[in-house]
Design an enzyme around this catalytic site. Structure first.
Site, mmCIF file in Angstrom:
data_model
loop_
_atom_site.group_PDB
_atom_site.id
_atom_site.type_symbol
_atom_site.label_atom_id
_atom_site.label_comp_id
_atom_site.label_asym_id
_atom_site.label_seq_id
_atom_site.Cartn_x
_atom_site.Cartn_y
_atom_site.Cartn_z
ATOM 1 C CG ASP A 12 -1.843 1.166 1.210
ATOM 2 O OD1 ASP A 12 -2.508 1.358 0.328
ATOM 3 O OD2 ASP A 12 -1.935 1.755 2.361
ATOM 4 C CG ASP A 14 -1.365 8.382 2.215
ATOM 5 O OD1 ASP A 14 -0.469 8.640 2.912
ATOM 6 O OD2 ASP A 14 -2.439 9.408 1.953
ATOM 7 C CG ASP A 210 -1.912 2.679 6.470
ATOM 8 O OD1 ASP A 210 -2.224 2.089 5.193
ATOM 9 O OD2 ASP A 210 -2.082 3.598 6.826
#
Length: 323
Positions: A12, A14, A210
């Site tokens: 991922d 961001d 995240d």
């Protein structure tokens, strides 16, 4: 080292590789080292507005090794979903930005902007300045029988100003107006993971993210391992109270953990920590690194919860110990 068990990292962006305009501290160095050990790096994003080339250029500005071929977007996954369900060369109404339009064109389909052109499908992705007029055209086309595909179901998206409405929120306009739910392409739904594996040839991928409800749930649905890092959205509270589909294989402070041996976590013990239940309260005893304490506590919490979730009140002592 943790990385040695996998041939491809599905990363991922961001909250994992960068935070807004800046790289996560240590991320570029960790990724360069992982690539040096033979791992393929693939940057997998639910963002459908930017092209892979633009995303790769931004990553290189941050010192992260990346080319356009290393970026996999929900726009590409959505375009594949459409291409597999409509005839080649079909008109496809784009309710979104340049990234989505180019992805659809790359699949041999013809992007259009109005329902008057009888599109075979409507594809929606978030884009700055998304207008009522374009949403209305999308609704008209879906009412006429067009396939409805959405790049992702994210209700919000992070920005420098805070969380703003994401594509999942905007999709509700067309869905509410037509009574038709879209086919979703992005995480945690399977098409984006499938797109990533097809583009990278991964045999032993590790999903790194995240967010528990997109990255980790997506890994669980795909039947592959997942690593959650604490540099973005997920918090210790989120992890300790996670439902089964949101429980990662590994927990780490950041990407540097890829280049370290992963410690044994067994029966609520990890490093110098031991977590145990006393009168329906989870207690964490011992000393060591914060992340080892969290690993031990999660192991005990998830074992106790089974297919359910532990209550926040039951893990307050753990949160006080690890911060």
């Amino acid at each position: 080292m943790l990385i040695d068990g996998y041939d491809t990292l599905l990363l991922d962006l961001d909250g994992v590789v960068y935070l807004g305009r800046h790289a996560v501290p240590g991320a570029p160095e960790a990724l360069e080292a992982a690539r040096g050990r033979g791992a393929r790096l693939a940057y997998v994003t639910n963002n459908a507005s930017r092209t892979p080339a633009a995303i790769a250029a931004h990553l290189r500005e941050l010192g992260v090794p990346a080319g356009a071929a290393d970026v996999v977007t929900s726009a590409q996954a959505a375009a594949r979903v459409v291409a597999e369900r409509v005839p080649p060369g079909s008109n496809v109404l784009i309710v979104g930005g340049t990234g989505l339009r180019l992805a659809v064109r790359d699949r041999g389909l013809r992007p259009v902007s109005t329902a008057l052109e009888a599109p075979a499908a409507v594809v929606q992705g978030i884009a700055p300045g998304l207008s009522y007029g374009l949403l209305a055209e999308g609704a008209l086309a879906v009412r006429q029988g067009a396939l409805f595909v959405a790049s992702n179901r994210d209700g919000t998206m992070p920005t420098d100003r805070g969380e703003l409405p994401g594509n999942g929120s905007m999709v509700r306009v067309i869905a509410a107006a037509t009574g038709v739910e879209p086919v979703y392409a992005g995480k945690p739904d399977p098409p984006l993971h499938r797109e990533s594996v097809l583009r990278t040839g991964a045999r032993r991928p590790l999903v790194v993210g995240d967010r528990l409800d997109t990255d980790i749930e997506g890994a669980m649905k795909a039947g592959v391992d997942g690593l959650v890092v604490l540099t973005g959205v997920a918090t210790p509270l989120d992890l300790l109270t996670a439902a089964p589909e949101h429980r990662p294989t590994y927990l780490a402070e950041g990407l540097s953990a890829l280049l370290e041996p992963y410690p044994e976590v067994r029966e609520g013990a990890c490093g110098g920590w031991r977590a145990r239940w006393v009168d329906d309260v989870l207690r964490l005893e011992g000393d060591g690194s914060r992340i080892d304490g969290l690993r031990a506590a999660c192991d005990a919490a998830w074992a106790r919860a089974g297919q359910g979730r532990v209550e926040e009140d039951a893990i307050k002592q753990v949160l006080d110990r690890i911060g």
